[in-house]
Design an enzyme around this catalytic site. Structure first.
Site, PDB file in Angstrom:
ATOM      1  N   LYS A  94      -6.636   1.711  90.100  1.00 45.15           N
ATOM      2  CA  LYS A  94      -5.205   2.004  90.273  1.00 45.15           C
ATOM      3  C   LYS A  94      -4.969   3.521  90.396  1.00 45.15           C
ATOM      4  O   LYS A  94      -5.878   4.321  90.133  1.00 45.15           O
ATOM      5  CB  LYS A  94      -4.434   1.407  89.085  1.00 45.15           C
ATOM      6  CG  LYS A  94      -4.517  -0.137  89.022  1.00 45.15           C
ATOM      7  CD  LYS A  94      -3.644  -0.700  87.883  1.00 45.15           C
ATOM      8  CE  LYS A  94      -3.677  -2.215  87.849  1.00 45.15           C
ATOM      9  NZ  LYS A  94      -2.739  -2.774  86.822  1.00 45.15           N
ATOM     10  N   TYR A 132       1.468  -8.767  94.127  1.00 40.37           N
ATOM     11  CA  TYR A 132       2.024  -9.085  92.802  1.00 40.37           C
ATOM     12  C   TYR A 132       3.147 -10.120  92.879  1.00 40.37           C
ATOM     13  O   TYR A 132       4.039 -10.135  92.009  1.00 40.37           O
ATOM     14  CB  TYR A 132       2.500  -7.803  92.117  1.00 40.37           C
ATOM     15  CG  TYR A 132       1.368  -6.981  91.518  1.00 40.37           C
ATOM     16  CD1 TYR A 132       0.498  -7.543  90.571  1.00 40.37           C
ATOM     17  CD2 TYR A 132       1.165  -5.651  91.872  1.00 40.37           C
ATOM     18  CE1 TYR A 132      -0.544  -6.805  90.014  1.00 40.37           C
ATOM     19  CE2 TYR A 132       0.123  -4.899  91.307  1.00 40.37           C
ATOM     20  CZ  TYR A 132      -0.720  -5.487  90.376  1.00 40.37           C
ATOM     21  OH  TYR A 132      -1.748  -4.758  89.814  1.00 40.37           O
ATOM     22  N   PHE A 179       8.718  -5.938  84.012  1.00 41.31           N
ATOM     23  CA  PHE A 179       7.869  -4.796  84.377  1.00 41.31           C
ATOM     24  C   PHE A 179       7.589  -4.711  85.877  1.00 41.31           C
ATOM     25  O   PHE A 179       6.913  -3.794  86.338  1.00 41.31           O
ATOM     26  CB  PHE A 179       6.540  -4.847  83.608  1.00 41.31           C
ATOM     27  CG  PHE A 179       5.718  -6.104  83.849  1.00 41.31           C
ATOM     28  CD1 PHE A 179       4.862  -6.196  84.939  1.00 41.31           C
ATOM     29  CD2 PHE A 179       5.795  -7.177  82.976  1.00 41.31           C
ATOM     30  CE1 PHE A 179       4.107  -7.347  85.165  1.00 41.31           C
ATOM     31  CE2 PHE A 179       5.050  -8.335  83.188  1.00 41.31           C
ATOM     32  CZ  PHE A 179       4.197  -8.413  84.293  1.00 41.31           C
ATOM     33  N   ARG A 219     -13.438  -9.260  84.626  1.00 46.39           N
ATOM     34  CA  ARG A 219     -12.311  -9.297  83.685  1.00 46.39           C
ATOM     35  C   ARG A 219     -12.787  -8.874  82.287  1.00 46.39           C
ATOM     36  O   ARG A 219     -12.083  -8.160  81.571  1.00 46.39           O
ATOM     37  CB  ARG A 219     -11.683 -10.694  83.642  1.00 46.39           C
ATOM     38  CG  ARG A 219     -11.029 -11.147  84.934  1.00 46.39           C
ATOM     39  CD  ARG A 219      -9.664 -10.546  85.195  1.00 46.39           C
ATOM     40  NE  ARG A 219      -8.674 -10.949  84.229  1.00 46.39           N
ATOM     41  CZ  ARG A 219      -7.376 -10.644  84.321  1.00 46.39           C
ATOM     42  NH1 ARG A 219      -6.917  -9.922  85.347  1.00 46.39           N
ATOM     43  NH2 ARG A 219      -6.530 -11.021  83.397  1.00 46.39           N
ATOM     44  N   ARG A 234     -10.556  -0.535  80.148  1.00 38.72           N
ATOM     45  CA  ARG A 234      -9.214  -0.208  79.662  1.00 38.72           C
ATOM     46  C   ARG A 234      -9.252   0.303  78.222  1.00 38.72           C
ATOM     47  O   ARG A 234      -8.469   1.187  77.841  1.00 38.72           O
ATOM     48  CB  ARG A 234      -8.308  -1.433  79.783  1.00 38.72           C
ATOM     49  CG  ARG A 234      -7.918  -1.748  81.232  1.00 38.72           C
ATOM     50  CD  ARG A 234      -7.375  -3.154  81.360  1.00 38.72           C
ATOM     51  NE  ARG A 234      -6.718  -3.408  82.638  1.00 38.72           N
ATOM     52  CZ  ARG A 234      -6.287  -4.613  83.016  1.00 38.72           C
ATOM     53  NH1 ARG A 234      -6.456  -5.653  82.218  1.00 38.72           N
ATOM     54  NH2 ARG A 234      -5.702  -4.777  84.181  1.00 38.72           N
ATOM     55  N   ASN A 289      -2.977   1.029  83.396  1.00 39.01           N
ATOM     56  CA  ASN A 289      -4.186   0.488  82.765  1.00 39.01           C
ATOM     57  C   ASN A 289      -5.404   0.499  83.674  1.00 39.01           C
ATOM     58  O   ASN A 289      -6.323  -0.307  83.518  1.00 39.01           O
ATOM     59  CB  ASN A 289      -3.898  -0.907  82.205  1.00 39.01           C
ATOM     60  CG  ASN A 289      -3.445  -1.868  83.296  1.00 39.01           C
ATOM     61  OD1 ASN A 289      -3.349  -1.493  84.456  1.00 39.01           O
ATOM     62  ND2 ASN A 289      -3.195  -3.106  82.929  1.00 39.01           N
ATOM     63  N   HIS A 296      -7.219  -3.251  88.323  1.00 42.07           N
ATOM     64  CA  HIS A 296      -6.814  -4.643  88.565  1.00 42.07           C
ATOM     65  C   HIS A 296      -8.074  -5.444  88.838  1.00 42.07           C
ATOM     66  O   HIS A 296      -8.995  -4.953  89.482  1.00 42.07           O
ATOM     67  CB  HIS A 296      -5.894  -4.737  89.789  1.00 42.07           C
ATOM     68  CG  HIS A 296      -5.740  -6.159  90.279  1.00 42.07           C
ATOM     69  ND1 HIS A 296      -4.827  -7.023  89.724  1.00 42.07           N
ATOM     70  CD2 HIS A 296      -6.428  -6.865  91.207  1.00 42.07           C
ATOM     71  CE1 HIS A 296      -4.952  -8.207  90.309  1.00 42.07           C
ATOM     72  NE2 HIS A 296      -5.919  -8.137  91.214  1.00 42.07           N
ATOM     73  N   GLU A 349      -6.380 -12.488  97.260  1.00 40.22           N
ATOM     74  CA  GLU A 349      -6.252 -11.031  97.179  1.00 40.22           C
ATOM     75  C   GLU A 349      -7.255 -10.322  98.102  1.00 40.22           C
ATOM     76  O   GLU A 349      -6.935  -9.300  98.713  1.00 40.22           O
ATOM     77  CB  GLU A 349      -6.444 -10.583  95.727  1.00 40.22           C
ATOM     78  CG  GLU A 349      -5.313 -11.089  94.826  1.00 40.22           C
ATOM     79  CD  GLU A 349      -5.569 -10.847  93.334  1.00 40.22           C
ATOM     80  OE1 GLU A 349      -6.630 -10.292  92.975  1.00 40.22           O
ATOM     81  OE2 GLU A 349      -4.692 -11.219  92.532  1.00 40.22           O
TER      82      GLU A 349
HETATM   83  P1  IDP Z   1      -3.737  -8.137  84.266  1.00 42.69           P
HETATM   84  O1  IDP Z   1      -3.739  -6.899  85.141  1.00 42.69           O
HETATM   85  O2  IDP Z   1      -4.534  -7.930  83.003  1.00 42.69           O
HETATM   86  O3  IDP Z   1      -4.116  -9.392  85.002  1.00 42.69           O
HETATM   87  P2  IDP Z   1      -0.994  -9.063  84.428  1.00 42.69           P
HETATM   88  O4  IDP Z   1      -0.303  -9.835  83.355  1.00 42.69           O
HETATM   89  O5  IDP Z   1      -1.403  -9.806  85.648  1.00 42.69           O
HETATM   90  O6  IDP Z   1      -2.231  -8.315  83.758  1.00 42.69           O
HETATM   91  O7  IDP Z   1      -0.019  -7.862  84.822  1.00 42.69           O
HETATM   92  C1  IDP Z   1      -0.241  -7.113  85.999  1.00 42.69           C
HETATM   93  C2  IDP Z   1      -0.062  -5.647  85.676  1.00 42.69           C
HETATM   94  O8  IDP Z   1       1.304  -5.400  85.335  1.00 42.69           O
HETATM   95  C3  IDP Z   1      -0.853  -5.150  84.472  1.00 42.69           C
HETATM   96  O9  IDP Z   1      -2.187  -4.831  84.795  1.00 42.69           O
HETATM   97  C4  IDP Z   1      -0.033  -3.940  84.049  1.00 42.69           C
HETATM   98  O10 IDP Z   1      -0.312  -2.826  84.894  1.00 42.69           O
HETATM   99  C5  IDP Z   1       1.379  -4.411  84.330  1.00 42.69           C
HETATM  100  N1  IDP Z   1       2.001  -5.030  83.136  1.00 42.69           N
HETATM  101  C6  IDP Z   1       1.819  -6.293  82.683  1.00 42.69           C
HETATM  102  N2  IDP Z   1       2.570  -6.542  81.598  1.00 42.69           N
HETATM  103  C7  IDP Z   1       3.264  -5.417  81.362  1.00 42.69           C
HETATM  104  C8  IDP Z   1       4.235  -5.045  80.365  1.00 42.69           C
HETATM  105  O11 IDP Z   1       4.598  -5.834  79.495  1.00 42.69           O
HETATM  106  N3  IDP Z   1       4.701  -3.766  80.422  1.00 42.69           N
HETATM  107  C9  IDP Z   1       4.314  -2.896  81.396  1.00 42.69           C
HETATM  108  N4  IDP Z   1       3.419  -3.201  82.351  1.00 42.69           N
HETATM  109  C10 IDP Z   1       2.893  -4.445  82.332  1.00 42.69           C
HETATM  110 MG    MG Z   2      -3.155 -10.374  86.569  1.00 37.76          MG
END
Ligand code: IDP
Ligand code: MG
Length: 158
Positions: A11, A51, A59, A87, A104, A114, A117, A128
């Site tokens: 990212k 997304y 978010f 993962r 992370r 974070n 992805h 994707e």
């Molecule tokens: P993942 O990346 O671990 O699969 P997802 O739930 O798919 O997590 O969320 C996609 C991305 O959205 C996350 O990697 C993060 O950058 C952002 N994100 C998810 N939940 C939150 C939140 O509660 N606050 C802020 N950003 C979030």
């Molecule tokens: Mg995800």
């Protein structure tokens, strides 16, 4: 376990912080093969498609703004069980909660910034990868080291 290809995105925070090499090394160190890579800036439309499942979440707008704010490195990673392996290497979603030893957990403390992805299922990996790569951009090539990364004695890599 099947041979899988998964989509990893380094990212904007990973690129800006100069962590590309160290993050890619985590995947390579695990024995995974890099089969595609592209430095690019994600546009609004591609971010929205990537997304789509998160549209409407609190978010979402911030996530799209972040992902389109600066270049990313998009990487296709292949290996036996690669989706789950990646993962696991990435760690939990929030940098503040991710275990030490994960990408992370070691490199971030923010919840939204974070660093990486990774596709979360075979279906999302296929969807994707198609969003970010032309078929010809995903390369098939032999690596002699795979004789030592995997046990081939059963006829397929394990
Ligand atoms: P993942 O990346 O671990 O699969 P997802 O739930 O798919 O997590 O969320 C996609 C991305 O959205 C996350 O990697 C993060 O950058 C952002 N994100 C998810 N939940 C939150 C939140 O509660 N606050 C802020 N950003 C979030
Ligand atoms: Mg995800």
């Amino acid at each position: 376990m099947a041979m899988e290809t998964t989509l990893i995105i380094l990212k904007p925070d990973a690129v800006q912080r100069g962590l590309m090499g160290r993050i890619i090394a985590r995947f390579e160190d695990k024995g995974l093969q890099i089969v595609g890579a592209k430095l690019m800036t994600i546009g609004q439309e591609l971010a929205a498609r990537h997304y789509a499942d998160h549209q409407g979440k609190p978010f979402y707008d911030g996530l799209v703004k972040f992902m389109t704010s600066s270049p990313v490195l998009v990487v296709a990673v292949r290996g036996v069980g690669a989706i789950k392996l990646c993962r696991n290497l990435m760690g939990a979603t929030f940098g503040s909660k991710a275990e030490a030893g994960t990408i992370r957990g070691d490199f971030g403390s923010s919840n939204s910034f974070n660093l990486v992805h990774g596709s979360d299922s075979p279906e999302s990996a296929a969807r994707e990868l198609e969003l970010f790569f032309e078929p010809a951009e995903l390369l098939e090539y032999e690596r002699p080291i795979d004789q030592w990364v995997y046990d081939h004695s059963s006829g397929s890599p394990e």
